[in-house]
Motif scaffolding. Sequence first.
Motif, short mmCIF file in Angstrom:
data_model
loop_
_atom_site.label_atom_id
_atom_site.label_comp_id
_atom_site.label_asym_id
_atom_site.label_seq_id
_atom_site.Cartn_x
_atom_site.Cartn_y
_atom_site.Cartn_z
N LEU A 107 0.86 -1.42 0.11
CA LEU A 107 -0.08 0.28 0.30
C LEU A 107 0.69 1.18 -0.25
O LEU A 107 0.64 2.29 -0.65
CB LEU A 107 -0.96 -0.10 0.97
CG LEU A 107 -2.16 1.65 1.11
CD1 LEU A 107 -2.62 1.56 0.23
CD2 LEU A 107 -3.16 0.98 2.70
N THR A 108 1.74 1.37 0.77
CA THR A 108 2.78 2.84 1.03
C THR A 108 3.23 2.85 -0.15
O THR A 108 3.30 3.73 -0.35
CB THR A 108 3.63 2.52 1.87
OG1 THR A 108 2.99 2.60 3.97
CG2 THR A 108 4.28 3.64 2.61
N ARG B 167 -7.78 1.18 -3.44
CA ARG B 167 -7.93 0.11 -2.83
C ARG B 167 -8.24 -1.19 -2.36
O ARG B 167 -8.87 -1.28 -1.47
CB ARG B 167 -9.48 0.13 -3.09
CG ARG B 167 -10.30 2.12 -2.69
CD ARG B 167 -11.42 2.77 -3.81
NE ARG B 167 -12.11 3.26 -2.42
CZ ARG B 167 -12.97 4.35 -3.13
NH1 ARG B 167 -14.12 3.89 -4.57
NH2 ARG B 167 -13.63 5.12 -2.57
N ALA C 287 -5.83 -1.24 0.12
CA ALA C 287 -5.98 -1.09 1.31
C ALA C 287 -6.68 -2.60 2.81
O ALA C 287 -6.43 -2.47 3.14
CB ALA C 287 -6.48 0.21 1.10
N ARG C 288 -7.49 -3.03 0.76
CA ARG C 288 -8.33 -3.94 1.58
C ARG C 288 -7.95 -5.36 2.05
O ARG C 288 -7.62 -5.84 3.33
CB ARG C 288 -9.33 -4.60 0.85
CG ARG C 288 -10.33 -3.21 0.41
CD ARG C 288 -11.74 -4.38 -0.22
NE ARG C 288 -11.56 -4.83 -1.62
CZ ARG C 288 -11.39 -3.48 -2.48
NH1 ARG C 288 -11.93 -2.62 -2.72
NH2 ARG C 288 -10.61 -4.07 -3.63
N ALA D 299 -4.43 -5.08 3.30
CA ALA D 299 -3.53 -4.36 4.24
C ALA D 299 -4.41 -4.69 5.79
O ALA D 299 -3.87 -5.58 7.21
CB ALA D 299 -2.90 -3.00 4.32
N ALA D 300 -5.90 -4.51 5.21
CA ALA D 300 -6.86 -3.72 6.72
C ALA D 300 -6.63 -5.40 6.75
O ALA D 300 -7.05 -5.71 8.24
CB ALA D 300 -7.96 -3.60 6.15
N ALA E 126 -11.08 -5.04 8.72
CA ALA E 126 -11.53 -4.62 8.12
C ALA E 126 -13.08 -4.30 7.82
O ALA E 126 -13.67 -4.99 8.75
CB ALA E 126 -12.00 -5.10 6.73
N CYS F 78 -2.88 5.90 4.60
CA CYS F 78 -4.11 5.67 5.55
C CYS F 78 -4.72 6.27 5.44
O CYS F 78 -5.45 5.53 6.02
CB CYS F 78 -2.91 6.33 6.87
SG CYS F 78 -1.34 6.20 7.40
N LEU G 247 -6.92 3.25 3.24
CA LEU G 247 -6.51 2.12 4.88
C LEU G 247 -8.20 1.93 6.01
O LEU G 247 -8.20 1.26 6.18
CB LEU G 247 -5.47 1.88 5.21
CG LEU G 247 -5.39 0.80 6.43
CD1 LEU G 247 -5.66 -0.45 5.81
CD2 LEU G 247 -3.69 0.76 6.99
N GLU H 156 0.42 0.55 6.38
CA GLU H 156 -0.35 -0.97 6.95
C GLU H 156 -0.34 -1.70 8.26
O GLU H 156 -0.41 -2.55 8.83
CB GLU H 156 0.64 -2.47 5.79
CG GLU H 156 0.73 -1.81 4.02
CD GLU H 156 1.88 -1.16 4.08
OE1 GLU H 156 2.57 -0.25 4.02
OE2 GLU H 156 2.72 -1.32 2.40
#
Length: 495
Positions: free
Chosen positions: A268-269, A295, A298-299, A301-302, A306, A339, A342, A453
């Motif tokens: 992500l980052t 996205r 991000a999902r 990483a979550a 989530a 962020c 995320l 993350e």
Amino acid sequence: MPTETFADLVAAEDVLLFVNAAITATGQREFHSQAYRQQLSLDFLHEYVRVNYRRVYAASLALDINDHNAVRIVQGLLEHPADASAEERRTEGLLIAARLAKLPPQRVYRLFRGLRAARVNNRRTRAIMRDWLAGRPDPAHDAVKYRAGLKTAVRHAHLRLDDGLGQAGGAPGGELGAFLFRPGKLPRYRHRLLDAWRRAHYEQGAVGELPFTVAEGFAARHGMKREAFLERMVPRMTRLERLRTQGQRSTAAPLELPADVDLTVMPLTRLALYVLSFGTGLRSRHRTELTLALRTAARRAAGPHAGSWGRVAAVLDDSYSSAGSGEKRRRPLAVALACHFLLEALAAPGAYTPLWTTGSMDSLLVRPWGPTPLGIRVLDALEHGPDRLVIVSDGWDNAPPGLAGEVLRVWRTRLDPDRRTAVVHVNPVYDADGFDVRRLAPSVPTAGIRDAEDLPALVEIAQFSEGRTGPAELYAYLDRQVARFVHDDPSGGPL
């Protein structure tokens, strides 16, 4: 207050301060401080924590610290073995082995060179070097790509290449030894990669068989045209190498996204950094693809978190200082952008409110400019009555100065003493003068952040700086992290 309790509280504060530094500081220049100040500050912190809290110093290897500080911790532990008991050395061996397995190989080889320069050559150090080298998937590849580093490690650890190291990569140990220490002795090598390196000295056709970073040097020696060379090497490049060279390749259209890279699999980052490297025109034109990629990352990483954070408001810093420095270009802004996506994934569906300091309403097109009116944005965020307020900023509140801290103080003491809203500040920038990340208010937990993350884990760490949990809980948390980190190797490690 008893002396022991006060000492424990001081120790816990020291631990949190060091963890924040180990996550954010890399010894490089930041927007508000020069590189030498960063390095001096880190030098002090590492020695202070190693001498006074060695067990915690080693346990930091199990946290989400950056690679720069992980290498420094490993070298510090190995340089000063006499300060640890036998049991501590055993635990350190497990932590070091587990951390080295996660580090990029070039950093590990640089560490080995540092140990040799420091004349660290005890039994534990040699065992750690031997076991790490034995675990490398292809020693012949390392011999070509990290030739100097592998030679240094083999010499320093007194390794015999005939005793299995060469066999792991399909290259006979005798060949590997001759390649490293007696180049030119053998007329040819049976291992394809070793022989390609030999032939590349006089044959252009062999250049394309080498790893990209090695092939670059041979291409320059042969006078190969850069564009033609890069196109030829695309199949042998890593994803990051393809991204780094896309603007130099003849088929790469500078105004289009790369066709040979799947952005949805990027971390992500790192993806946010890559997106910010584009101009606003390209980002607007490819809004759908870039938003989908962010996205998706991000999902991922979550994970199991989530949708579990309820109503979330975020104050995100896109002021001019988020441009970072020459060494860390746009890094603070990239962390804030990552962020943002995320937190969108962590919040309940439709329950996320992002507020950029510049007032931007289009997160994909953010750019670093203007002052940092954190106080005003915090007020706007609290009006939404969120369950969580997350502030992503370097903490330089200057429009007007100190307003964010005062707003948060009044909110916590007068308007929300029951803490119905959980507030946390994550800071991607190390403050060398304060030996910590810059804080907004004593009542707000603050944690350093390197990659977005790590946000869920950092929120857990930040609670220890809020004062509602004691040192015992902090040390128990560190013990759990150590046990989880070395779980893959429970039987033991190098002593």
